[in-house]
Design a protein around this motif. Structure first.
Motif, short mmCIF file in Angstrom:
data_model
loop_
_atom_site.label_atom_id
_atom_site.label_comp_id
_atom_site.label_asym_id
_atom_site.label_seq_id
_atom_site.Cartn_x
_atom_site.Cartn_y
_atom_site.Cartn_z
N ASP A 36 -10.46 -8.75 -24.01
CA ASP A 36 -9.46 -9.80 -23.71
C ASP A 36 -9.94 -10.68 -22.55
O ASP A 36 -9.81 -11.90 -22.60
CB ASP A 36 -8.12 -9.17 -23.30
CG ASP A 36 -7.33 -8.68 -24.51
OD1 ASP A 36 -7.77 -8.95 -25.65
OD2 ASP A 36 -6.28 -8.04 -24.31
N LYS A 40 -10.65 -14.65 -22.67
CA LYS A 40 -9.97 -15.62 -21.80
C LYS A 40 -10.96 -16.57 -21.15
O LYS A 40 -10.72 -17.78 -21.05
CB LYS A 40 -9.16 -14.89 -20.72
CG LYS A 40 -7.91 -14.22 -21.25
CD LYS A 40 -7.23 -13.42 -20.15
CE LYS A 40 -6.32 -12.36 -20.75
NZ LYS A 40 -5.88 -11.38 -19.74
N MET A 80 -10.20 -10.86 -12.02
CA MET A 80 -8.84 -11.02 -11.47
C MET A 80 -8.92 -11.36 -9.98
O MET A 80 -9.76 -10.82 -9.26
CB MET A 80 -8.04 -9.72 -11.64
CG MET A 80 -7.48 -9.51 -13.04
SD MET A 80 -6.64 -7.93 -13.21
CE MET A 80 -8.02 -6.83 -13.55
N ASN A 88 -0.86 -7.71 -12.22
CA ASN A 88 -1.15 -7.09 -13.51
C ASN A 88 -1.30 -5.58 -13.43
O ASN A 88 -0.93 -4.86 -14.35
CB ASN A 88 -2.42 -7.67 -14.12
CG ASN A 88 -2.25 -9.14 -14.44
OD1 ASN A 88 -1.13 -9.60 -14.68
ND2 ASN A 88 -3.33 -9.88 -14.41
N LYS A 94 3.64 -5.10 -17.15
CA LYS A 94 3.43 -6.54 -16.98
C LYS A 94 2.08 -6.84 -17.62
O LYS A 94 1.06 -6.27 -17.25
CB LYS A 94 3.40 -6.87 -15.49
CG LYS A 94 2.86 -8.24 -15.18
CD LYS A 94 3.97 -9.15 -14.68
CE LYS A 94 3.47 -10.56 -14.36
NZ LYS A 94 3.31 -11.42 -15.49
N SER A 95 2.11 -7.70 -18.59
CA SER A 95 0.87 -8.00 -19.29
C SER A 95 0.43 -9.43 -19.04
O SER A 95 1.04 -10.37 -19.52
CB SER A 95 1.05 -7.78 -20.79
OG SER A 95 -0.06 -8.30 -21.48
N PHE A 117 1.42 -5.25 -24.07
CA PHE A 117 2.50 -4.45 -23.52
C PHE A 117 2.38 -4.17 -22.03
O PHE A 117 3.34 -3.79 -21.38
CB PHE A 117 2.61 -3.12 -24.25
CG PHE A 117 2.97 -3.29 -25.69
CD1 PHE A 117 4.21 -3.83 -26.03
CD2 PHE A 117 2.09 -2.95 -26.69
CE1 PHE A 117 4.55 -4.00 -27.35
CE2 PHE A 117 2.42 -3.12 -28.01
CZ PHE A 117 3.66 -3.65 -28.35
N GLY A 118 1.16 -4.32 -21.53
CA GLY A 118 0.97 -4.07 -20.11
C GLY A 118 1.04 -2.61 -19.71
O GLY A 118 1.46 -2.29 -18.60
N PHE A 121 -3.76 -0.08 -19.65
CA PHE A 121 -4.64 0.23 -18.53
C PHE A 121 -4.35 1.60 -17.93
O PHE A 121 -5.25 2.35 -17.58
CB PHE A 121 -4.51 -0.86 -17.46
CG PHE A 121 -5.16 -0.52 -16.17
CD1 PHE A 121 -6.54 -0.64 -16.03
CD2 PHE A 121 -4.41 -0.05 -15.10
CE1 PHE A 121 -7.16 -0.30 -14.84
CE2 PHE A 121 -5.03 0.29 -13.90
CZ PHE A 121 -6.40 0.17 -13.76
N TYR A 122 -3.07 1.92 -17.83
CA TYR A 122 -2.68 3.17 -17.15
C TYR A 122 -3.02 4.42 -17.94
O TYR A 122 -2.97 5.52 -17.41
CB TYR A 122 -1.19 3.13 -16.80
CG TYR A 122 -0.87 1.93 -15.95
CD1 TYR A 122 -1.13 1.96 -14.57
CD2 TYR A 122 -0.39 0.77 -16.51
CE1 TYR A 122 -0.90 0.84 -13.79
CE2 TYR A 122 -0.15 -0.35 -15.74
CZ TYR A 122 -0.41 -0.31 -14.38
OH TYR A 122 -0.19 -1.41 -13.62
N THR A 166 -15.09 -7.67 -14.21
CA THR A 166 -14.37 -6.51 -13.70
C THR A 166 -15.16 -5.24 -13.96
O THR A 166 -15.75 -5.07 -15.03
CB THR A 166 -12.99 -6.41 -14.38
OG1 THR A 166 -12.29 -7.63 -14.16
CG2 THR A 166 -12.17 -5.26 -13.84
#
Ligand code: ADP
Ligand code: MG
Length: 641
Positions: A36, A40, A80, A88, A94-95, A117-118, A121-122, A166
């Motif tokens: 993603d 971007k 980022m 984020n 928070k997506s 969906f944000g 990552f977790y 990143t």
């Protein structure tokens, strides 16, 4: 340290413990985020006319470090800022990607954002005790490091990073007695997971992969035997030969994903046999498929699909653990391995993949809206039907091979839905013709029917030969009617459900009046006496002169045939199996008829015994079980002594 917002804390708990069924998907999530981020930047390049950004420069990298038990995922995407890290990654659910997608709707650029969906990552915390995110936003000077050890919170501080992108470092959890996380440090495992979930991420996913090279170290290192006279050349016969070559570990960068899925390739991009190769690898078959079906739809339903019909029956097809289903991909990421909702049961033999932008649930493991799946299923179903129809017309040999393997499934499909599915499916049926011994479709039967014929005749038996040996059948054929042979248990049930095919009714060949074998009138005294003896077992007695050598035989009246009764009798857990309404036919030309007439006047008890025996014989000839075996043997014994 900053705390996660309260809801976030609870959410994080959810992500780690409840949302995902499988912890290995953390890799899929992080790779999707990398993809993603690159999308971007690529998009930014397009819209803002940035130079020096070409698709080929982008990549994602995976680094494994067994010693420090870390796994690092790097991308050279958009990166980022400190604020974005905060927004984020500091706020769960928070997506940034979702906002991005919404903000740029309708621009129709060639991008394929996965995140929405944000929470993905977790999922890293399912395997990591600590996560570091080092990121530098494109076009910015400063880099920032986000660090968190889970639910307690996170820290962001300024840091150093050379170029945009990143770098995520996972410090794997410590192994416990029940649980080991070591597999995520193994090259083979990572390769496997990339193949499984992220094979069609559109940017190369690279990793250093270990291999062994055998290096020729004849020069110098070879400790030479004093007495050896060789010059370290090929002809050296000294004992140290094995030392000339020693294995050396080398690490080479490999691209782990295939990037473009076969089903997204254009005709020009496809190489010969590529579909077949894909099928064999993906579905573990040694043989090429019998047929590959590529199909796509746009509009109300949107998908690309590549389907296969196997050449032979899958080894576990008849076992309980055979699961129907298609692989479902969305935006290049695999969602479900076997999505059962995409196929009707009667096409359960079809293998393949579907690629569609369906709405996913939060774990991205299942599809949220069944409506979408249903629409795809209907569309695929039509396509499969029409492909099979074409095959039946244009490639008969292959079609017959297909039908011998999977035809039963289609027949059950018609039967189980009480004929509701029969549209389209009935045209797929083929049966052996008693006339030619070859397979014909029902349409072909009709095409060759006699002028005023309005019936499709069938005969039931274990094999075509058995059908042809049935009494009267030869005579029906001689009258110019063909008869289809029903050799499978389900056949007659299936046709009963269909009822009619294009104004042609299905009837047993026995319904055809065969001119030269008219019934002879049975002596009414004999008839009444027989009916009295067998009153619960038969509905009628007839005299017949086409039974060849059999003294008696059974036919049926009404809906249920003798063959169907047999099938019911075989079914488990049926208390009172259904019975055919039987007619006992007595061979007029056989001496047994004379004997009956004679005995009736002389010895009524003996007459009753003979009638019972004859009925049991007729059952045996028809393949039915004799209900009272001791009764039968007792009666035979009585006749002998
Ligand atoms: P989702 O991908 O569904 O949006 P995630 O929890 O996976 O949710 O990620 C949250 C957000 O963090 C993303 O939307 C994105 O804005 C940002 N993000 C995550 N990983 C990266 C990355 N490698 N590069 C840039 N931004 C990222
Ligand atoms: Mg994500």
């Amino acid at each position: 340290m900053k705390k996660f917002k309260t809801e976030s804390k609870r959410m994080l708990d959810l992500v780690i413990n409840s949302i995902y069924t499988n912890r290995e998907i953390f890799l899929r999530e992080l790779l999707s985020n990398g993809s993603d981020a690159i999308d971007k930047l690529y998009y930014k390049g397009l819209t803002e006319g940035l130079t020096g950004l070409t698709r080929d420069d982008f990549y994602i990298n995976i680094q494994l470090d067994k010693e420090n038990r870390t796994l690092k995922i790097t991308d050279n995407g958009i990166g980022m800022t400190a604020e974005e890290l905060e927004n984020n990654l500091g706020t769960i659910a928070k997506s940034g990607s979702f906002d991005f997608k919404n903000g740029n709707e309708g621009q129709n650029a060639d991008i394929d954002i996965i995140g929405q969906f944000g929470v993905g990552f977790y999922s890293a915390f399912m395997v990591a005790k600590k996560v570091e995110v080092l990121s530098k936003a494109y076009g910015q000077d400063k880099a920032y490091l986000w660090t968190s050890s889970g639910a307690d919170g996170y820290e962001i501080k300024e840091s150093e990073k050379e170029s945009n992108g990143t770098e995520i470092t996972l410090y794997l959890k410590d192994n416990t007695s029940e649980d080991s996380f070591d597999e995520f440090l193994e090259e083979y495992k990572i390769k496997e997971l990339v193949k499984k979930y992220s094979d069609y991420i559109r940017y190369p996913i690279k990793m250093l992969v270990t291999s062994f090279e055998y290096e020729d170290n004849t020069e110098g290192e070879h400790e030479h035997d004093e007495n050896c006279e060789c010059e370290h050349d090929e002809n050296c016969e000294c004992e140290h030969e094995h030392e000339h070559y020693s294995p050396k570990e080398v690490k080479k960068e490999q691209v782990l994903n295939s990037m473009t899925p076969v089903w997204r390739k254009t005709k020009a991009e496809l190489s010969e046999g590529e579909y077949e190769k894909f099928y064999k690898e993906e579905f573990y078959d040694m043989q090429d498929p019998l047929r590959c079906i590529y199909t796509q739809a746009e509009g109300a339903v949107d998908y690309k699909a590549l389907l296969f019909i196997p050449k032979t029956i899958p080894y576990n097809y008849y076992s309980k653990n055979y699961e129907k289903g298609l692989k479902l991909y969305t935006a290049g990421v695999m969602i479900t391995d076997k999505c059962a909702d995409l196929l009707p049961d009667y096409f359960n033999f079809v293998k393949g993949v579907v690629d569609s932008e369906v709405t996913l649930n939060i774990s991205r493991e299942t599809v949220q809206q069944n409506r979408q799946l249903k629409a795809i299923k209907n569309s695929l179903e039509k396509k499969i039907k029409s492909e099979l129809n074409q095959m039946a017309k244009n490639d008969r040999e292959k079609y017959e091979q297909f039908f011998e393997n999977f035809g039963t499934s289609i027949k059950y499909g018609i039967y189980q839905s009480f004929g509701m599915n029969s549209e389209g499916l009935v045209d797929l049926l083929i049966f052996k013709s008693a006339k030619t011994g070859k397979y014909i479709t029902l349409q072909e039967y009709i095409d060759n029917a006699k002028e005023d014929q309005k019936t499709i005749y069938y005969a039931s038996g274990k094999t075509v030969e058995a059908c042809k040996a049935l009494p009267k059948l030869e005579a029906v054929l001689e009258k110019g009617f063909d008869v289809i042979c029903l050799t499978e248990d389900v056949d007659e049930f299936c046709l009963k459900m269909v009822g009619k095919y294009k104004e042609f009714e299905f009837k047993s060949y026995e319904a055809e009046d065969v001119g030269e074998t008219v019934e002879t009138v049975i002596d009414s005294g004999v008839k009444d006496a027989i009916m009295e003896v067998l009153k619960d077992k038969i509905v009628n007695v007839k005299l017949s002169n086409n039974l060849k050598n059999h003294p008696v035989s059974l036919t049926s009246e009404g809906e249920l045939s003798i063959e169907m009764e047999k099938v019911f009798a075989k079914m488990p857990n049926v208390n009172q199996p259904m019975k055919a309404q039987k007619v006992l036919e007595i061979n007029a030309e056989h001496q047994v008829y004379e004997k009956l007439k004679q005995t009736l006047g002389e010895d009524r008890e003996k007459f009753d015994d003979i009638v019972n025996i004859l009925f049991d014989q007729a059952c045996l000839i028809s393949g039915l079980e004799v209900e009272d075996v001791t009764g039968l043997t007792d009666r035979i014994f009585k006749l002998i002594v």
